[in-house]
Design an enzyme around this catalytic site. Sequence first.
Site, PDB file in Angstrom:
ATOM      1  CD  GLN A 170      38.365  28.748  34.534  1.00 48.67           C
ATOM      2  OE1 GLN A 170      38.393  28.120  35.583  1.00 48.67           O
ATOM      3  NE2 GLN A 170      37.834  29.960  34.437  1.00 48.67           N
ATOM      4  CG  ASP A 180      30.545  31.680  42.977  1.00 47.53           C
ATOM      5  OD1 ASP A 180      30.608  30.573  43.550  1.00 47.53           O
ATOM      6  OD2 ASP A 180      29.971  31.851  41.884  1.00 47.53           O
TER       7      ASP A 180
END
Lengths: 359, 359
Positions: B144, B272
């Site tokens: 990413q 998360d």
Amino acid sequence: MALRHYTLDFNLSAPDCPTTVHGLQSIFQEQEMTETVHDTEGHGYLATFIGKNGRLVILRVTALGLLTIDLQCCEGDNIVQVENLLNTLEEKLRSLLHGNIKRVKRLPALTRGAAVDRYWPTADGRLVEYDIDRVVYDEDSAYQNIKIMHSRQFGNILILNGDVNLAESDLPYTQAIMGRGKENYAGKEVLILGGGDGGILAEAVKLKPKMITMVEIDQMVIDGCRTHMRKACGSVLDNLKGECYQVLVEDCVPVLKKYVEEGKTFDYVINDLTAVPISTAPEEDSTWEFLQLILDLSIKVLRPTGKYFTQGNSANLTETLALYEEQLGRLSCPVDFSKEVVCVPSYMELWVFYTIWKK
Amino acid sequence: MALRHYTLDFNLSAPDCPTTVHGLQSIFQEQEMTETVHDTEGHGYLATFIGKNGRLVILRVTALGLLTIDLQCCEGDNIVQVENLLNTLEEKLRSLLHGNIKRVKRLPALTRGAAVDRYWPTADGRLVEYDIDRVVYDEDSAYQNIKIMHSRQFGNILILNGDVNLAESDLPYTQAIMGRGKENYAGKEVLILGGGDGGILAEAVKLKPKMITMVEIDQMVIDGCRTHMRKACGSVLDNLKGECYQVLVEDCVPVLKKYVEEGKTFDYVINDLTAVPISTAPEEDSTWEFLQLILDLSIKVLRPTGKYFTQGNSANLTETLALYEEQLGRLSCPVDFSKEVVCVPSYMELWVFYTIWKK
């Protein structure tokens, strides 16, 4: 009557232009858009394209390598078609500029001139779009423009003269400006300056004070909030008098002066006036001088052990906050203060609250 | 290389045009701007004005009575001059249109193509400008794009693939996703999926659990946050192993599968992962199927009395949330859930968190 305004920007590694721009022509021709290439006197490339139904595209390439597209269409236009056009332009540019792109940025479209205005800048001057879907109340009182607008997430929002004041989600504001959780209100005498939305009053009556006096200048704020801000004010504004409270619909300055004269004092004074307060007879020139007047009078009606609570401003407006703190040093009665930074949901910025007491 | 883009819009009571527009000509002439009036084929009035240094004004009046001005200038232009020009146009229009104005709206200028990008739309697609003043970290990992940007009010903000993940101000996020204040972590075994910013880990170690295992795929997120998000992670990422925790830099899917096989279980599983989670070997087609896989595996490693915590999404994305809740009904093990809406300071929108447990 509104326009939707899309932007699409390419940061280029190296200035580029004619070949790229020509590569887009077939797209505009397909859309039957009429091209005008403008003379920019050497400041890059600029062309405008006018299409059906008031569609407009502005294509710029600056000499330093920023390529911008603006696409405007009318609100009633076919949004899918318009967004497809923008997608097509983006894809084509990504392929034409391949290897020369540093960043592509496409923002959510701006809606301009819409009946429901979703843009309410923060106190520190940033552009934010709210999820407002309808206007609930919009009136001009003798003092200000009063809007109550519905936000999907925040509930109804009170906006006075364009400033977001309080949303139904904003209990953290009310708690912060009351010192809630830190102070014991039971049996105390409380003075609220402003507070026409009823949020503080509604929370304060729950804490069993001896008496709360609220002084709000604008009956229309009270009326609008009583009807449309009930998650904030509950039923407390249904009557201007309750078992342990009274609401005076008056300018607070003469009321404060009268209290000073009479020697009437309070345990808590909560200043919930708007950032730029309103007076029926401002005796002072500037906002700052008016703020000082309110502060001075408030401290005079504060008992020696009392607390004065007030909102400050955006945490980012450090100069404004510093000026306010300077002002606290110039009161007729010496004071100390503490401050707290609080996240008020509908504000979209952190907000500073002050607690002030006599030295 | 950036452009500043000002907008100024007048909603008119009645369509107006040529006389108004001619009243502005002297202003543009004074600015030595070259006018082009465009043929809009009956869709109102459109003129462009090109000035020195790449200044550009677009003046539109739609047939339905919206007058829009766009003023673009280069970032290095004289901002005072440019804003004075806009002030002059506004004043002149207010006087020319006197009595025909329903609303005037002038937004904070958009900055386009700036080195420091301040616009990070919310999950529900709204335009918001952050008070970001510098880029602290900007790298592409194998998984990413990782940005850490500095906000004046929120501290450093971690932005993964353009999504605001966590700011140093966002303890409310961490507390919500841990059930903090509702759960007793002492002596418990905890599994964190993702969480590379270290926020949850840092809070959880304070609660004296028996053991925390955190499984984060992206070493570069850990490295960036260890250096630049210390208000969130403290020193907990300085070592991948501590007295009561270990960080595995791995894809959580095979780790979860191994735990299922081994019969290893946890008291708390905290998901998360990013809204669109990353896998090194996604076996499933869609994000939803991948989410389901994670959920199913997580519930399998959850003790009968355990709790599974996860973020949901923007409170406004009601359809997405409903789909997620539907999915909870289709797990291999039946579960119940509760949800909570939380204000996370840097998100600029209310966020939903889920607590899930075995029936």
